[in-house]
Design a protein around this motif. Structure first.
Motif: not given
Length: 82
Positions: A36, A57, A59
């Motif tokens: 990420n 965020s 992956l």
């Protein structure tokens, strides 16, 4: 090499133990890495996954090896089943 992306925001109400992810990854012969915007980790390595920040965020999982297709399908199913 196979790539799969997972967005954990949809999973917030049902967190998954990292041990389950590691045990699942170790059922396959291929290399499995997750990345990420904060870094990357070997999914089969407890110490790396423990330090890896899986929140925030999306992956991106990378699979490389003879059974990468099956591994990709299984890992993605962990995050999408419910």
């Amino acid at each position: 090499m196979l790539m799969r992306q997972v967005d954990l925001r949809a999973m917030a109400p049902r967190p998954m133990p990292i041990s389950y992810l590691i045990q699942t990854a170790n059922q396959f012969h291929c290399d499995i890495y997750v990345m990420n915007n904060a870094g990357s980790a070997n999914v089969k390595n407890y110490d790396e996954i423990k330090k890896f920040r899986m929140c925030g965020s999306p992956l991106t999982f990378y699979f490389k090896g003879s059974d990468e297709g099956a591994a990709g399908d299984r890992i993605q199913s962990i995050f999408t089943s419910g």
